[in-house]
Design a protein around this motif. Structure first.
Motif, mmCIF file in Angstrom:
data_model
loop_
_atom_site.group_PDB
_atom_site.id
_atom_site.type_symbol
_atom_site.label_atom_id
_atom_site.label_comp_id
_atom_site.label_asym_id
_atom_site.label_seq_id
_atom_site.Cartn_x
_atom_site.Cartn_y
_atom_site.Cartn_z
ATOM 1 N N TYR A 38 0.866 -1.185 0.000
ATOM 2 C CA TYR A 38 0.000 0.000 0.000
ATOM 3 C C TYR A 38 0.906 1.239 0.000
ATOM 4 O O TYR A 38 2.080 1.166 0.401
ATOM 5 C CB TYR A 38 -0.930 -0.003 1.232
ATOM 6 C CG TYR A 38 -2.198 -0.822 1.021
ATOM 7 C CD1 TYR A 38 -2.160 -2.114 0.513
ATOM 8 C CD2 TYR A 38 -3.448 -0.288 1.319
ATOM 9 C CE1 TYR A 38 -3.328 -2.847 0.323
ATOM 10 C CE2 TYR A 38 -4.623 -1.029 1.129
ATOM 11 C CZ TYR A 38 -4.548 -2.309 0.629
ATOM 12 O OH TYR A 38 -5.699 -3.020 0.443
ATOM 13 N N THR A 85 -16.973 7.896 -0.374
ATOM 14 C CA THR A 85 -17.599 7.686 -1.675
ATOM 15 C C THR A 85 -18.835 8.553 -1.776
ATOM 16 O O THR A 85 -19.229 9.180 -0.791
ATOM 17 C CB THR A 85 -17.948 6.189 -1.880
ATOM 18 O OG1 THR A 85 -18.427 6.003 -3.211
ATOM 19 C CG2 THR A 85 -18.989 5.689 -0.890
ATOM 20 N N ARG A 89 -20.363 10.182 -8.205
ATOM 21 C CA ARG A 89 -19.117 10.898 -7.899
ATOM 22 C C ARG A 89 -18.449 11.295 -9.220
ATOM 23 O O ARG A 89 -18.340 10.468 -10.123
ATOM 24 C CB ARG A 89 -18.208 9.934 -7.126
ATOM 25 C CG ARG A 89 -16.928 10.540 -6.646
ATOM 26 C CD ARG A 89 -16.151 9.496 -5.870
ATOM 27 N NE ARG A 89 -15.061 10.075 -5.130
ATOM 28 C CZ ARG A 89 -14.341 9.413 -4.227
ATOM 29 N NH1 ARG A 89 -14.599 8.145 -3.966
ATOM 30 N NH2 ARG A 89 -13.361 10.003 -3.589
ATOM 31 N N ASP A 146 -15.501 -5.589 -2.373
ATOM 32 C CA ASP A 146 -14.627 -4.765 -1.542
ATOM 33 C C ASP A 146 -13.908 -5.707 -0.579
ATOM 34 O O ASP A 146 -14.391 -6.810 -0.314
ATOM 35 C CB ASP A 146 -15.447 -3.730 -0.758
ATOM 36 C CG ASP A 146 -14.602 -2.542 -0.309
ATOM 37 O OD1 ASP A 146 -14.673 -1.474 -0.941
ATOM 38 O OD2 ASP A 146 -13.840 -2.692 0.676
ATOM 39 N N ASN A 225 -10.745 5.290 -7.447
ATOM 40 C CA ASN A 225 -10.299 5.791 -6.143
ATOM 41 C C ASN A 225 -9.918 4.662 -5.178
ATOM 42 O O ASN A 225 -10.202 4.731 -3.983
ATOM 43 C CB ASN A 225 -11.376 6.706 -5.538
ATOM 44 C CG ASN A 225 -11.809 7.772 -6.529
ATOM 45 O OD1 ASN A 225 -10.996 8.578 -6.947
ATOM 46 N ND2 ASN A 225 -13.058 7.736 -6.959
#
Ligand SMILES: C[S@@+](CC[C@H](N)C(=O)[O-])C[C@H]1O[C@@H](n2cnc3c(N)ncnc32)[C@H](O)[C@@H]1O
Length: 283
Positions: A38, A85, A89, A146, A225
């Motif tokens: 990350y 979110t 968007r 997710d 994103n």
């Protein structure tokens, strides 16, 4: 005997990096969650937030606590997962999608869409509304995934704070919405519940982009994103997964600060819109 000297390290920052690497390696080996690639500065900020929130003094103390207390690991996992979110968007993305991508999708007998990193589902319900208005929803299956099961549960419930609706209504209209946005939901106890006709073709499931594999072939993959939180190596790895999971001439959509240009998959795509970060697989 010679004095012990640090071999390669020379600064407190280097030492901090070593302890962060130890923490992430420990988490990987003990729990199998892989945060090692990350983006460093963002993960560092979140680690220190957790050190202070747990009233600890150092990252090594956090490592000890995380390894012995799965509930602490759970809290750190939630810190690592940025879930911001909203519906429609970047409305211009959805407007472009409606005008330029929908005509391509219209030619398909059935459509499979993957929202990777869907968070609480606002992006997915936005897509369902758009497809319904364009008459394509009934032939579409949407897979929304997710890493974080908590946000997926919110997404499945389809319940959102009423206070967000003003912003979402504006976004919807800017994105070319064709009806009154309020037709899509009912209000109960300061929350809105989206119509079940929008979720009937959506499958919400846990999927980790770092460690899990491809699970279908898709005509559209939206991963917006999410990659911004990964370092370049990990982004490149995830792009391999997307390339493998997209049908020929399939569409890839990224967030406005994300790009494929540095990856070795860049020449496999034609840019539909550089501004909207929409690409079409050509090889
Ligand atoms: C900022 S949200 C983006 C939500 C939505 N795509 C949007 O653009 O509004 C990022 C999401 O990526 C998810 N995420 C982070 N790492 C992930 C991983 N390794 N695999 C799958 N999802 C991940 C987070 O849990 C979070 O819900």
């Amino acid at each position: 005997m010679n004095d012990i000297k640090t071999a390669f390290t020379s600064s407190p920052e280097d030492l901090e990096k070593i302890t962060i690497n130890l923490l992430l390696q420990g988490i990987y080996e003990w729990y199998g969650y892989d945060y090692r690639d990350y983006a460093y500065h963002s993960i560092r900020r979140r680690i220190w937030h957790r050190v202070h929130a747990e009233k600890l003094n150092s990252i090594l103390e956090l490592l000890d606590k995380v390894l012995h207390h799965p509930d602490c690991m759970q809290r750190l996992t939630e810190d690592f997962s940025i879930n911001v979110t909203e519906m429609f968007r970047d409305p211009s993305f959805f407007l472009y999608f409606r005008k330029e991508v929908i005509p391509i999708l219209r030619t398909y007998p059935s459509i499979r869409i993957w929202h990777a990193g869907c968070s609480t589902g606002e992006e997915v319900y936005s897509m369902a509304i758009l497809l319904q208005e364009e008459g394509l929803y009934d032939k579409t299956k949407i897979y929304a995934t997710d890493i974080n099961t908590k946000v997926l549960q919110t997404a499945k419930n389809g319940l959102f704070p009423i206070s967000n609706m003003k912003k979402y209504t504006n976004n919807y209209l800017e994105a070319g919405g064709k009806r009154a946005f309020s037709e899509y939901y009912k209000v109960t106890n300061h929350k809105v519940k989206f119509d079940s006709s929008l979720s009937k073709n959506i499958v919400f499931a846990q999927h980790n982009l770092v460690t899990d594999r491809s699970f279908n072939e898709f005509h559209v993959i939206l991963c917006r994103n999410v990659l911004i939180y990964f370092n370049k190596d990990l982004q490149a790895k995830v792009h391999e997964l997307f390339h493998e999971s997209l049908a020929m001439f399939g569409i890839l959509g990224l967030g406005d600060k994300e790009t494929i240009s540095f990856t070795n998959k860049a020449d496999c795509y034609k840019e539909l819109s550089g501004k909207q970060k929409l690409y079409q697989k050509i090889k």
